[in-house]
Design a protein around this motif. Structure first.
Motif, PDB file in Angstrom:
ATOM      1  N   TRP A 184      -1.466  -8.083   5.650  1.00  0.00           N
ATOM      2  CA  TRP A 184      -1.881  -6.670   5.574  1.00  0.00           C
ATOM      3  C   TRP A 184      -0.815  -5.773   6.202  1.00  0.00           C
ATOM      4  O   TRP A 184      -0.481  -4.716   5.655  1.00  0.00           O
ATOM      5  CB  TRP A 184      -3.210  -6.500   6.276  1.00  0.00           C
ATOM      6  CG  TRP A 184      -3.754  -5.101   6.274  1.00  0.00           C
ATOM      7  CD1 TRP A 184      -4.474  -4.495   5.280  1.00  0.00           C
ATOM      8  CD2 TRP A 184      -3.628  -4.127   7.310  1.00  0.00           C
ATOM      9  NE1 TRP A 184      -4.808  -3.209   5.633  1.00  0.00           N
ATOM     10  CE2 TRP A 184      -4.302  -2.956   6.880  1.00  0.00           C
ATOM     11  CE3 TRP A 184      -3.035  -4.133   8.569  1.00  0.00           C
ATOM     12  CZ2 TRP A 184      -4.380  -1.808   7.660  1.00  0.00           C
ATOM     13  CZ3 TRP A 184      -3.115  -2.986   9.351  1.00  0.00           C
ATOM     14  CH2 TRP A 184      -3.772  -1.845   8.897  1.00  0.00           C
ATOM     15  N   LYS A 185      -0.263  -6.208   7.317  1.00  0.00           N
ATOM     16  CA  LYS A 185       0.800  -5.439   7.959  1.00  0.00           C
ATOM     17  C   LYS A 185       2.031  -5.361   7.057  1.00  0.00           C
ATOM     18  O   LYS A 185       2.689  -4.324   6.972  1.00  0.00           O
ATOM     19  CB  LYS A 185       1.166  -6.065   9.310  1.00  0.00           C
ATOM     20  CG  LYS A 185       0.061  -5.950  10.349  1.00  0.00           C
ATOM     21  CD  LYS A 185       0.420  -6.687  11.636  1.00  0.00           C
ATOM     22  CE  LYS A 185      -0.715  -6.613  12.641  1.00  0.00           C
ATOM     23  NZ  LYS A 185      -0.414  -7.402  13.875  1.00  0.00           N
ATOM     24  N   GLU A 224      -6.630  -7.788  -2.111  1.00  0.00           N
ATOM     25  CA  GLU A 224      -6.137  -7.185  -0.873  1.00  0.00           C
ATOM     26  C   GLU A 224      -6.261  -8.150   0.299  1.00  0.00           C
ATOM     27  O   GLU A 224      -7.239  -8.902   0.407  1.00  0.00           O
ATOM     28  CB  GLU A 224      -6.913  -5.903  -0.577  1.00  0.00           C
ATOM     29  CG  GLU A 224      -6.708  -4.811  -1.610  1.00  0.00           C
ATOM     30  CD  GLU A 224      -7.430  -3.529  -1.235  1.00  0.00           C
ATOM     31  OE1 GLU A 224      -7.123  -2.958  -0.173  1.00  0.00           O
ATOM     32  OE2 GLU A 224      -8.305  -3.105  -2.015  1.00  0.00           O
ATOM     33  N   TYR A 237       0.848  -1.179   0.000  1.00  0.00           N
ATOM     34  CA  TYR A 237       0.000   0.000   0.000  1.00  0.00           C
ATOM     35  C   TYR A 237       0.891   1.239   0.000  1.00  0.00           C
ATOM     36  O   TYR A 237       1.787   1.372   0.827  1.00  0.00           O
ATOM     37  CB  TYR A 237      -0.878   0.058   1.249  1.00  0.00           C
ATOM     38  CG  TYR A 237      -2.003  -0.945   1.295  1.00  0.00           C
ATOM     39  CD1 TYR A 237      -3.028  -0.914   0.364  1.00  0.00           C
ATOM     40  CD2 TYR A 237      -2.045  -1.915   2.295  1.00  0.00           C
ATOM     41  CE1 TYR A 237      -4.070  -1.834   0.418  1.00  0.00           C
ATOM     42  CE2 TYR A 237      -3.086  -2.825   2.363  1.00  0.00           C
ATOM     43  CZ  TYR A 237      -4.096  -2.788   1.420  1.00  0.00           C
ATOM     44  OH  TYR A 237      -5.121  -3.693   1.474  1.00  0.00           O
ATOM     45  N   ASN A 268       1.740  -2.805   4.459  1.00  0.00           N
ATOM     46  CA  ASN A 268       1.862  -1.446   4.992  1.00  0.00           C
ATOM     47  C   ASN A 268       3.278  -1.119   5.463  1.00  0.00           C
ATOM     48  O   ASN A 268       3.472  -0.148   6.199  1.00  0.00           O
ATOM     49  CB  ASN A 268       0.885  -1.251   6.154  1.00  0.00           C
ATOM     50  CG  ASN A 268      -0.521  -0.957   5.681  1.00  0.00           C
ATOM     51  OD1 ASN A 268      -0.833   0.152   5.256  1.00  0.00           O
ATOM     52  ND2 ASN A 268      -1.383  -1.962   5.751  1.00  0.00           N
ATOM     53  N   GLU A 302      -6.706  -9.420   4.285  1.00  0.00           N
ATOM     54  CA  GLU A 302      -7.642  -9.060   5.350  1.00  0.00           C
ATOM     55  C   GLU A 302      -7.001  -8.019   6.262  1.00  0.00           C
ATOM     56  O   GLU A 302      -5.847  -8.153   6.676  1.00  0.00           O
ATOM     57  CB  GLU A 302      -8.015 -10.298   6.159  1.00  0.00           C
ATOM     58  CG  GLU A 302      -9.012 -10.027   7.273  1.00  0.00           C
ATOM     59  CD  GLU A 302      -9.350 -11.278   8.062  1.00  0.00           C
ATOM     60  OE1 GLU A 302     -10.027 -11.152   9.105  1.00  0.00           O
ATOM     61  OE2 GLU A 302      -8.917 -12.373   7.637  1.00  0.00           O
ATOM     62  N   ARG A 303      -7.774  -6.987   6.549  1.00  0.00           N
ATOM     63  CA  ARG A 303      -7.265  -5.906   7.393  1.00  0.00           C
ATOM     64  C   ARG A 303      -6.828  -6.446   8.755  1.00  0.00           C
ATOM     65  O   ARG A 303      -7.546  -7.211   9.400  1.00  0.00           O
ATOM     66  CB  ARG A 303      -8.330  -4.832   7.577  1.00  0.00           C
ATOM     67  CG  ARG A 303      -7.835  -3.593   8.304  1.00  0.00           C
ATOM     68  CD  ARG A 303      -8.917  -2.523   8.373  1.00  0.00           C
ATOM     69  NE  ARG A 303      -8.431  -1.323   9.023  1.00  0.00           N
ATOM     70  CZ  ARG A 303      -7.754  -0.354   8.420  1.00  0.00           C
ATOM     71  NH1 ARG A 303      -7.486  -0.442   7.130  1.00  0.00           N
ATOM     72  NH2 ARG A 303      -7.345   0.708   9.081  1.00  0.00           N
ATOM     73  N   GLY A 304      -5.624  -6.057   9.178  1.00  0.00           N
ATOM     74  CA  GLY A 304      -5.098  -6.484  10.464  1.00  0.00           C
ATOM     75  C   GLY A 304      -4.302  -7.768  10.418  1.00  0.00           C
ATOM     76  O   GLY A 304      -3.645  -8.123  11.403  1.00  0.00           O
TER      77      GLY A 304
END
Length: 229
Positions: free
Chosen positions: A184-185, A176, A155, A188, A178-180
């Motif tokens: 996802w980490k 994308e 991202y 980021n 899954e958030r968290g």
């Protein structure tokens, strides 16, 4: 015509330069720092000092000084209203420092936008109101893209201000995570880098997948224009 004269401004990594060179273009990069890859097609110079007038077909300005122009940097520039003393400043920095860096960012951006080059792409985040007040009247809204649109698991919202070039079209959009989640980490990681002397350089590096798309799409568009002219 089978090749363009391409200038990659404000880049030391060589990522964009190599992407255009792989397609046979006569491409040079420039920056005030040396190229990381030691290329002999990199010039150490201030982009405002004349290189823009050397007859280029396309300019891609990769990482101009934009820290004071972007929305996240607004708090260091002014308090309430416009150009009032900020509530806080970075440790060891003065408001005069902030203003000087802001002026440099404005000068580099506007010099490149007004350059005598028919096709210009300037990478820059969405600007704060102070920066927008200083921009040319013909500046469009940026196209905002993400690395994962081009096969890069990351991202990083990236803005492209375009003159004489089409918007980039995604080439390999990744699903994308899954958030968290751990994935996802990892995506980021650009935003999670700890403070340090290399942070700014590493955060500003181009993504090869995006630059491959740029070389294909912008280079192909420009060549088609040149052939039709």
């Amino acid at each position: 015509m089978t090749a363009l004269r391409v200038l990659i401004g404000c880049e030391t990594s060589g990522i964009a330069r190599r992407a255009f060179a792989a397609r046979g273009h006569d491409v040079w990069s420039c920056d005030i720092e040396p190229a990381e890859d030691g290329s002999n097609r990199h010039r150490i110079c201030d982009i405002r000092d004349g290189i823009l007038t050397e007859g280029w077909d396309l300019l891609a300005l990769m990482h101009p000084p934009c820290t004071r122009l972007c929305r996240s940097g607004r708090r260091w520039m002014s308090g309430a209203g416009k150009w009032t003393p900020p509530k806080r400043l970075p440790q060891g920095r003065s408001w005069a420092d902030m203003r000087a860096e802001f002026e440099t960012g404005v000068e580099v951006f506007t010099a490149c936008w007004a350059a005598p080059i028919p096709r210009v792409a300037i990478e820059n985040p969405e600007m704060n109101d102070l920066a927008r007040d200083r921009m040319p009247d013909d500046l469009p809204a940026p196209q905002m893209v993400q690395p994962f649109w081009f096969g890069e698991p990351a991202y990083k919202s990236t803005g492209w201000f375009l003159r004489g070039l089409p918007e980039l079209i995604e080439t390999d959009r990744l699903p994308e995570p899954e958030r968290g989640s751990d994935e996802w980490k990892a995506w980021n990681k650009v935003h999670r880098m700890p403070p340090g002397p290399e942070r700014a350089r590493l955060r500003s590096r181009s993504f090869p997948g995006m630059m491959t798309a740029a070389a294909d799409q912008w280079g192909g568009y420009a060549l088609a224009q040149e052939v039709a002219a």
